[in-house]
Scaffold this motif. Structure first.
Motif, PDB file in Angstrom:
ATOM      1  N   GLU A 127      36.937  45.418  42.272  1.00 16.43           N
ATOM      2  CA  GLU A 127      36.806  46.780  41.755  1.00 16.43           C
ATOM      3  C   GLU A 127      36.219  47.712  42.807  1.00 16.43           C
ATOM      4  O   GLU A 127      36.635  48.869  42.926  1.00 16.43           O
ATOM      5  CB  GLU A 127      35.941  46.766  40.498  1.00 16.43           C
ATOM      6  CG  GLU A 127      36.592  46.088  39.307  1.00 16.43           C
ATOM      7  CD  GLU A 127      37.928  46.719  38.962  1.00 16.43           C
ATOM      8  OE1 GLU A 127      38.020  47.965  38.950  1.00 16.43           O
ATOM      9  OE2 GLU A 127      38.899  45.973  38.732  1.00 16.43           O
TER      10      GLU A 127
ATOM     11  N   ASP B 163      47.694  45.315  44.023  1.00 16.39           N
ATOM     12  CA  ASP B 163      47.913  46.745  43.836  1.00 16.39           C
ATOM     13  C   ASP B 163      47.308  47.564  44.964  1.00 16.39           C
ATOM     14  O   ASP B 163      47.866  48.577  45.391  1.00 16.39           O
ATOM     15  CB  ASP B 163      47.352  47.204  42.490  1.00 16.39           C
ATOM     16  CG  ASP B 163      45.866  46.909  42.352  1.00 16.39           C
ATOM     17  OD1 ASP B 163      45.451  45.754  42.579  1.00 16.39           O
ATOM     18  OD2 ASP B 163      45.104  47.839  42.018  1.00 16.39           O
ATOM     19  N   VAL B 164      46.174  47.092  45.508  1.00 12.09           N
ATOM     20  CA  VAL B 164      45.551  47.784  46.641  1.00 12.09           C
ATOM     21  C   VAL B 164      46.394  47.581  47.901  1.00 12.09           C
ATOM     22  O   VAL B 164      46.582  48.522  48.682  1.00 12.09           O
ATOM     23  CB  VAL B 164      44.108  47.275  46.870  1.00 12.09           C
ATOM     24  CG1 VAL B 164      43.498  47.937  48.111  1.00 12.09           C
ATOM     25  CG2 VAL B 164      43.250  47.564  45.642  1.00 12.09           C
TER      26      VAL B 164
ATOM     27  N   ARG C 130      38.912  48.607  45.204  1.00 10.35           N
ATOM     28  CA  ARG C 130      39.799  49.636  44.645  1.00 10.35           C
ATOM     29  C   ARG C 130      39.191  51.032  44.788  1.00 10.35           C
ATOM     30  O   ARG C 130      39.910  52.006  45.068  1.00 10.35           O
ATOM     31  CB  ARG C 130      40.093  49.323  43.182  1.00 10.35           C
ATOM     32  CG  ARG C 130      41.001  48.114  42.981  1.00 10.35           C
ATOM     33  CD  ARG C 130      41.412  47.947  41.527  1.00 10.35           C
ATOM     34  NE  ARG C 130      42.385  46.861  41.387  1.00 10.35           N
ATOM     35  CZ  ARG C 130      42.052  45.608  41.092  1.00 10.35           C
ATOM     36  NH1 ARG C 130      40.771  45.295  40.887  1.00 10.35           N
ATOM     37  NH2 ARG C 130      42.992  44.680  41.004  1.00 10.35           N
TER      38      ARG C 130
END
Length: 381
Positions: A52, A82-83, A55
């Protein structure tokens, strides 16, 4: 999510830097946070919390901070997918480390880059430590010259026949790209055979040195004796894993000649000869084998005519096959192979005096070279 979730692994100064308005300070803290996150020893909960934080860092407006994230986590298996995708769509200074190194990017991600990315991004994909066959084929077919040049030399790129063909078709007149194949640890025989016809003399020397091609090959190529060079390639390959494909490549390049086939046969390359006859006759190898090794005269006569081979070499072929069936290669490696070839030549001379002189002279010259090399190796060994 607060950065204090990793407080046991960060100093007060790190946390202060991470929330500092100065982008250089934030970049220094981001680098340390990412190094901790990528390292060993975190629990699953800590790893989730760290993801987190990563991100959050990826959303930082400062290029310097995002670059610190990209460079530090470029090879980490813990970088959230996703990063990774977000960073690979960023500016080049941030995207390229991820494209070149991140193990979390899929083939689909990378193929999309090859199809839509610029030269620098394609080249970054081509430089990855490992590339699958589909990804290699995609770069070979659609990559810019810089990317294909890097790809050709990348030992981790899995080339298949189609990928090699794409490079040769697209860059047939770009020897500086084709010569990069020389840097690979190994090359299929048919690729080597195609290379020797297209590269410079200097590159040919590197090919000889790196891939242990017979030095005689370089001399004969320089003299334009392509056919003899091809026989040396057959010598080097021995029982190739795919002789049919090698024979087909020779045929495509108009180099599957009767004299080449006879020279190879007189060197004991019976498998190559069988596949060559099958290719010219347009029949399966199994059927050609039956006809070639027919104990009577009819099978060889029939397949010879179907292959369009000249009758003048038929007696020499028949004598070589007869000798081959009466001899065996022993278990003593190179020495037994040399002795086998010597006896094969002796039987051909004994059974048939009319073999073409040029082919016999060539094979005798190569046999002398074999014996000399084996003797030298025995003395120095």
């Amino acid at each position: 999510m607060s950065v204090h979730t990793l407080r046991a692994r960060l100093t007060r100064e790190d946390i202060a830097r991470l929330t500092h308005s100065d982008e250089e300070e934030r970049a220094l803290a981001a680098r340390k946070v990412c190094a901790r996150y990528a390292g060993p020893g975190l629990t699953d909960e800590e790893r989730e919390l760290g993801a987190e934080i990563v991100r959050v860092l990826a959303q930082d407006a400062a290029e310097l901070v995002r670059r610190a994230l990209s460079v530090t986590l470029q090879r980490s298996p813990y970088l959230p997918e996703d990063v990774a995708r977000q960073l690979m769509g960023d500016i080049d200074s941030i995207a390229l480390p991820i494209i070149a190194g991140s193990p979390v990017l899929s083939d689909e991600d990378l193929i999309a880059i090859v199809r839509s990315g610029g030269p620098r991004r394609q080249t970054a994909v081509a430089a990855r430590e490992t590339l699958s066959e589909p990804l290699t084929a995609e770069i070979a077919e659609h990559g810019v010259s810089e990317a294909v040049s890097v790809l050709a030399a990348n030992s981790g790129a899995a080339f298949n026949t189609a990928a090699y063909a794409s490079v040769f078709n697209r860059f047939a007149h770009s020897p500086h790209i084709l010569e990069r194949f020389i840097e690979r640890p190994s090359l299929p025989l048919e690729v080597t055979e195609k290379l020797v016809a297209r590269i410079s003399d200097a590159a040919l020397q590197r090919l000889v040195a790196r891939h242990a091609l017979p030095p005689q090959l370089a001399v004969e190529l320089a003299e334009g004796a392509r056919e003899r060079a091809t026989v040396d390639l057959v010598d080097q390959a021995g029982l190739s894993s795919d002789p049919r494909r090698f024979v087909q490549q020779l045929q495509l390049n108009a180099r599957l000649t009767p004299s080449l086939m006879l020279r190879a046969l007189l060197r004991g390359h019976i498998t190559f000869f069988e596949h060559a006859v099958a290719e010219l006759a347009g029949v399966e190898h199994a059927r050609a084998w039956v006809l070639i090794h027919d104990a009577g005269p009819l099978g060889l006569d029939a397949v010879f005519k179907k292959a369009g081979l000249p009758e003048r070499i038929l007696p020499a072929v028949r004598a070589a096959l007869s000798a081959w069936h009466s001899l065996e290669v022993g278990p003593d490696g190179t020495r037994d192979l040399i002795r086998f070839r010597q006896r094969l030549m002796e039987r051909v001379f004994t059974q048939f005096q009319g073999a073409p002189v040029a082919e016999l002279d060539y094979c005798l010259d190569r046999l002398d070279a074999d014996i000399a090399a084996e003797t030298a190796a025995r003395l120095t060994g």
